[in-house]
Design a protein around this motif. Structure first.
Motif, mmCIF file in Angstrom:
data_model
loop_
_atom_site.group_PDB
_atom_site.id
_atom_site.type_symbol
_atom_site.label_atom_id
_atom_site.label_comp_id
_atom_site.label_asym_id
_atom_site.label_seq_id
_atom_site.Cartn_x
_atom_site.Cartn_y
_atom_site.Cartn_z
ATOM 1 N N TYR A 2 61.173 49.425 63.433
ATOM 2 C CA TYR A 2 61.450 49.920 64.779
ATOM 3 C C TYR A 2 61.337 48.795 65.800
ATOM 4 O O TYR A 2 62.163 48.683 66.712
ATOM 5 N N ALA A 3 60.317 47.948 65.650
ATOM 6 C CA ALA A 3 60.119 46.834 66.572
ATOM 7 C C ALA A 3 61.297 45.870 66.519
ATOM 8 O O ALA A 3 61.748 45.374 67.553
ATOM 9 N N ILE A 4 61.818 45.602 65.337
ATOM 10 C CA ILE A 4 62.976 44.713 65.189
ATOM 11 C C ILE A 4 64.194 45.332 65.855
ATOM 12 O O ILE A 4 64.948 44.657 66.564
ATOM 13 N N VAL A 6 64.277 47.528 68.326
ATOM 14 C CA VAL A 6 64.096 47.490 69.782
ATOM 15 C C VAL A 6 64.282 46.072 70.312
ATOM 16 O O VAL A 6 64.903 45.860 71.355
ATOM 17 N N PHE A 7 63.765 45.087 69.579
ATOM 18 C CA PHE A 7 63.896 43.695 70.009
ATOM 19 C C PHE A 7 65.361 43.265 70.061
ATOM 20 O O PHE A 7 65.810 42.665 71.041
ATOM 21 N N ARG A 10 67.370 45.297 72.922
ATOM 22 C CA ARG A 10 66.640 45.526 74.180
ATOM 23 C C ARG A 10 67.566 45.591 75.392
ATOM 24 O O ARG A 10 67.336 46.366 76.308
ATOM 25 N N MET A 31 60.450 43.388 76.983
ATOM 26 C CA MET A 31 60.545 44.176 75.756
ATOM 27 C C MET A 31 59.954 43.477 74.521
ATOM 28 O O MET A 31 59.317 44.145 73.701
ATOM 29 N N PRO A 32 60.087 42.161 74.348
ATOM 30 C CA PRO A 32 59.448 41.533 73.182
ATOM 31 C C PRO A 32 57.927 41.703 73.166
ATOM 32 O O PRO A 32 57.328 41.810 72.090
ATOM 33 N N CYS A 35 57.332 45.032 71.650
ATOM 34 C CA CYS A 35 57.608 45.011 70.211
ATOM 35 C C CYS A 35 56.393 44.501 69.444
ATOM 36 O O CYS A 35 56.073 44.996 68.369
ATOM 37 N N PHE A 38 53.817 47.254 68.893
ATOM 38 C CA PHE A 38 54.046 48.194 67.791
ATOM 39 C C PHE A 38 53.270 47.763 66.547
ATOM 40 O O PHE A 38 52.698 48.585 65.842
ATOM 41 N N GLN A 93 49.165 45.059 75.559
ATOM 42 C CA GLN A 93 49.093 44.167 74.406
ATOM 43 C C GLN A 93 47.680 43.617 74.199
ATOM 44 O O GLN A 93 47.177 43.582 73.077
#
Length: 142
Positions: A2-4, A6-7, A10, A31-32, A35, A38, A93
């Protein structure tokens, strides 16, 4: 995964919401960071499961509720003062990173507590080697 997703997408994700060019630029920059969060959420969930399994609920509760109640609130006051707007974006984060570190410290302490001097794991009475009580075998009704 999912993170990939979204990255990579973005910019397109921001377009879905019809944002202005300035907001799109900010979204592409920020956005990164989310990610990365996540991955930290996954570490936190696995760590809490590690403590729930042998019924070490207090340690799991500290990890789960320490983040939104204590750590995030403190960082929300400190980071914006130090880093400005970037500090606002980094609160989530840094909070998750702090919780992940606390979880690893708890795991290390828990493992040391359950080992003898030779490094072998101690199996307490009524516990299996994994720390759970052994399950009784079920019998079929007669």
């Amino acid at each position: 995964v999912y993170a990939i997703f979204v990255f990579i997408l973005r910019k397109e994700i921001a377009l879905l919401f019809g944002v202005s060019d300035s907001v799109m630029e900010l979204t592409v920059q920020i956005m990164p960071l989310f990610c990365f969060t996540f991955l930290l959420y996954a570490v936190t969930r696995i760590t809490t499961s590690y403590f729930y399994a042998p019924k070490e609920n207090l340690l799991a509760y500290i990890i789960i509720y320490g983040d939104p109640v204590i750590i995030f609130v403190l960082l929300s006051f400190v980071l914006p003062e130090l880093l400005g707007l970037t500090g606002v974006w980094l609160c989530v984060q840094m909070s998750q990173l702090t919780v992940a570190i606390i979880g690893f410290v708890f795991i290390r302490k828990n493992d040391k507590r359950t080992q003898d001097q030779t490094g072998k794991r101690i199996v307490f009475q009524n516990q299996s080697p994994r720390g759970r009580k052994p399950e009784s075998k079920l019998r079929a009704p007669n």
